[in-house]
Motif scaffolding. Sequence first.
Motif: not given
Length: 336
Positions: A196-199, A244-249, A255-261
């Motif tokens: 998402s923007p800024g993340m 597999l989702l690997v967040p840096a932050q 949460w948007a990438p998690v919701e999309r998956s």
Amino acid sequence: MIFAKELNETLRTCLTADPRVLVLGEDIADPYGGAFKVTRGLSTAFPDRVRTMPISEGAIAGISAGLALAGYRPIAEIMFGDFLTLVFDQVVNHIAKYQAMYAGQATCPVIVRAPSGGHRGYGPTHSQSLEKHFLGVPHLRVVAASLVHDPRAVFEELLAQDSPVLYVEHKLLYPQHLTVPENGRSGDLLAAQDASPGMLPTVCLSAVPREECAVTVLAYGYQAMLAAKVVERLAVEEEIFVELLVPAQLAPMDWAPVERSVGVTGRLVTVEEGSGGWSWGTEAAATISRRLFRELRSPVDVVASEPTVIPSSRTKESRILVGEGQIEAALRAAAA
């Protein structure tokens, strides 16, 4: 390049590009170059801006805060993440508050680096993953190193903003090679970045396209690398497909990438090495359960280490800390 050397080059680039950047910590000067050799050579190249500090984590944090308020961009190394407890007051009650307290007229952009995690037999006070205690602190960003995130890009983004940051580096990442996504792949897995923007970006890894995956697994740092091995093995050996989702932050969390998956797979497993209970995984479970209640086909499963003291015995340590076995069992159960 292995992660430790890439991180060393990242710090060198930061020091070269911006004269405001300082690196502070215990035993970071040459010839020792830090407990994990991440700062080796930097004090020789930048003798006035890479400084060994007294054995006082509180002093390191306090001096860093003062330097940041004066316009510098300090990067403070805490030798072991376990010692973050000694900077908790400075970080929570001072560093994280200044910008909001003074309506943006003062900023305190301290970056605190902390080698963390176990699996090396270092015992109860040198093996913990304590970052969960900093999650949710207002105005503090918590970022986790991984092999799929380019540390140069991460630090460029962190130094471009005025928010204070806790940057956790699992010790077992240091000797491993980076697998930053390139041409849509990371190693043998498909890879994409979502943000998402800024993340900071979340890297999405899978053996097949998302639409063919039955489970989403959310993990960071070294645990994400263990999860990647399990994801690949399950796909090759049994055609159980997981994204597999690997967040840096980690906080504030995107949460948007998690919701999309999860909106596609309908199932979520979270993995972290920190002790279970009141954790990053439980926050993810609460958030995704609330936002995607109708899409979830089963409850969110939180995989974390045992809530007890980490022993020095490598055999006993492996039973307490999350490993590939626990991750694989959770993914199999979710996909069943």
